[in-house]
Design a protein around this motif. Structure first.
Motif, short mmCIF file in Angstrom:
data_model
loop_
_atom_site.label_atom_id
_atom_site.label_comp_id
_atom_site.label_asym_id
_atom_site.label_seq_id
_atom_site.Cartn_x
_atom_site.Cartn_y
_atom_site.Cartn_z
N PHE A 109 -23.77 7.90 -20.22
CA PHE A 109 -22.45 8.33 -20.67
C PHE A 109 -21.38 7.82 -19.72
CE2 PHE A 109 -24.26 12.30 -22.95
CZ PHE A 109 -24.54 11.53 -24.07
N GLY A 110 -20.17 7.69 -20.25
CA GLY A 110 -19.05 7.19 -19.45
C GLY A 110 -18.33 8.28 -18.69
N LEU A 111 -17.24 7.89 -18.05
CA LEU A 111 -16.48 8.77 -17.17
C LEU A 111 -15.96 10.02 -17.87
CD1 LEU A 111 -15.32 9.22 -14.34
CD2 LEU A 111 -13.31 7.87 -15.05
N PRO A 112 -15.46 9.94 -19.13
CA PRO A 112 -14.92 11.16 -19.77
C PRO A 112 -15.92 12.32 -19.80
CG PRO A 112 -14.28 9.23 -21.02
CD PRO A 112 -15.24 8.74 -19.98
N TYR A 113 -17.19 12.01 -20.02
CA TYR A 113 -18.22 13.07 -20.04
C TYR A 113 -18.29 13.76 -18.68
CZ TYR A 113 -22.89 15.19 -19.92
OH TYR A 113 -23.94 16.07 -19.76
N PHE A 114 -18.35 12.99 -17.63
CA PHE A 114 -18.50 13.56 -16.29
C PHE A 114 -17.24 14.31 -15.85
CE2 PHE A 114 -21.64 10.12 -16.44
CZ PHE A 114 -22.77 10.83 -16.08
N ILE A 115 -16.07 13.88 -16.34
CA ILE A 115 -14.85 14.62 -16.06
C ILE A 115 -14.91 16.00 -16.70
CG2 ILE A 115 -12.37 14.73 -16.55
CD1 ILE A 115 -12.26 11.71 -16.18
N CYS A 116 -15.41 16.06 -17.94
CA CYS A 116 -15.53 17.35 -18.63
C CYS A 116 -16.53 18.26 -17.92
CB CYS A 116 -15.96 17.13 -20.08
SG CYS A 116 -14.67 16.44 -21.13
N ILE A 117 -17.62 17.70 -17.43
CA ILE A 117 -18.59 18.50 -16.69
C ILE A 117 -17.97 19.01 -15.39
CG2 ILE A 117 -20.86 18.52 -15.58
CD1 ILE A 117 -20.79 18.28 -18.70
N ALA A 118 -17.18 18.18 -14.74
CA ALA A 118 -16.50 18.60 -13.51
C ALA A 118 -15.51 19.73 -13.80
CB ALA A 118 -15.78 17.42 -12.88
N LEU A 119 -14.79 19.64 -14.92
CA LEU A 119 -13.84 20.69 -15.30
C LEU A 119 -14.58 21.99 -15.61
CD1 LEU A 119 -11.37 18.69 -17.57
CD2 LEU A 119 -10.95 19.59 -15.26
N ALA A 120 -15.77 21.87 -16.23
CA ALA A 120 -16.59 23.06 -16.45
C ALA A 120 -16.97 23.70 -15.12
CB ALA A 120 -17.84 22.70 -17.25
N GLY A 121 -17.24 22.85 -14.12
CA GLY A 121 -17.55 23.34 -12.79
C GLY A 121 -16.37 24.07 -12.16
N VAL A 122 -15.17 23.61 -12.45
CA VAL A 122 -13.97 24.27 -11.94
C VAL A 122 -13.85 25.68 -12.53
CG1 VAL A 122 -11.44 24.23 -11.93
CG2 VAL A 122 -12.72 22.13 -11.49
N VAL A 123 -14.11 25.81 -13.82
CA VAL A 123 -14.08 27.14 -14.45
C VAL A 123 -15.12 28.06 -13.81
CG1 VAL A 123 -14.37 28.42 -16.61
CG2 VAL A 123 -13.24 26.19 -16.64
N ILE A 124 -16.29 27.52 -13.54
CA ILE A 124 -17.34 28.32 -12.90
C ILE A 124 -16.91 28.77 -11.51
CG2 ILE A 124 -19.66 28.16 -11.90
CD1 ILE A 124 -20.40 26.41 -14.36
N LEU A 125 -16.27 27.89 -10.74
CA LEU A 125 -15.76 28.28 -9.43
C LEU A 125 -14.71 29.38 -9.55
CD1 LEU A 125 -15.46 24.82 -7.64
CD2 LEU A 125 -17.13 26.62 -7.17
#
Length: 290
Positions: A237-253
């Motif tokens: 997968f490209g960068l947009p997928y990993f950005i969304c996963i990182a944003l999900a991580g921000v919500v978890i934090l």
């Protein structure tokens, strides 16, 4: 948001509360992983027929799961502040009425599954057993949250079976990710009731973990995000997928920021915010598979 359920109303409204029609977050938490799986299995927009079958099926099975949960917990709910006004706990509905509604919901869901293939139908039988037995675990084990993760994730292999007629290795990696995620957010949920559960003799992962709860949730969520990262690498997968996963991580934090002191209302808010985690992961799959 208040944890109290509205007072006694009409029987129709009692049924609506029984299936949590007034609380759609649970449906979303079950729907998002199913949509992840459908998009990944179809490598993009899935067939509309399957999208409708699984979306309606999610609502039916979640509703049925809530019914059997309340039926199993009718001894416990009157002793818990958050649940003492549920329809069965306050006597607005009888156990027999609840079981009839449960069977109706499950039969309707099975009717939908019959529109798919043999493998999906066989998997649905396992899913029905998981949904019906989960509520009884809190009497016998401290790990009902893990079992819920299995039950809530069972739509993932079903979705792959419906789309591809098989269950590839990647489906099980996605299943693992959802198992970890569900275990984590349902532990937040269990922390809301921990004191009442301990008084009533009910068991949960929150009771088992005690002061180690925050550390455990953090490690489990880290495993969830790592599983999604590995899945993205596997599919290139490209960068947009990993950005969304990182944003999900921000919500978890953010969940740890608001609920670090373990106050009931804050733990409940942390639990509710997982609907946005599921949405962000779904957006990541959609963007990756455009």
């Amino acid at each position: 948001m208040s944890l109290n359920v509205p007072p006694r109303t009409s029987k129709a409204n009692a049924y609506w509360q029984l299936i949590r029609g007034d609380r759609p977050v649970g449906t979303l938490l079950l729907l998002w992983p199913t949509l992840w799986a459908l998009w990944l299995a179809a490598e993009g927009l899935p067939p509309v027929k399957l999208l409708l079958i699984f979306s309606i099926g999610v609502w039916l099975t979640r509703s049925a799961g809530c019914i059997i949960n309340d039926y199993a917990d009718r001894w416990l709910d009157p002793q818990v502040e958050r649940t003492k006004q549920r329809p069965l706990a306050r006597g607005a509905l009888s156990g027999r009425e609840a079981l009839a509604a449960f069977l109706l919901m499950m039969l309707a869901a099975f009717g939908l599954v019959l529109q798919t293939n043999t493998l999906t139908i066989l998997l649905s039988v396992v899913g029905a057993v998981l949904a019906a037995t989960y509520p009884y675990l809190k009497r016998h084990t401290y790990f009902p949250q893990v079992y819920l993760g299995i039950a809530f994730g069972w739509g993932i292999p079903m979705a792959f079976a419906a789309v591809q007629g098989r269950i590839p290795q990647s489906a099980w990696l996605l299943f693992l990710a959802n198992l970890l995620w569900t275990t984590a957010y349902d532990t937040w949920y269990a922390m809301v009731d921990r004191e009442d559960d301990m008084k009533a003799g009910a068991k949960s992962l929150a009771v088992f973990l005690g002061d180690m709860d925050l550390l455990a949730i953090g490690l489990i969520q880290a495993g969830f995000l790592t599983s999604l990262f590995l899945l993205g690498r596997q599919y290139h997968f490209g960068l947009p997928y990993f950005i969304c996963i990182a944003l999900a991580g921000v919500v978890i934090l953010w969940q740890f920021k608001i609920a670090g002191l373990r106050h009931r209302e804050d733990c409940f808010r942390a639990f509710l915010s997982n609907q946005w985690v599921g949405l962000l992961v779904f957006i990541g799959f959609v963007l990756a598979l455009l």
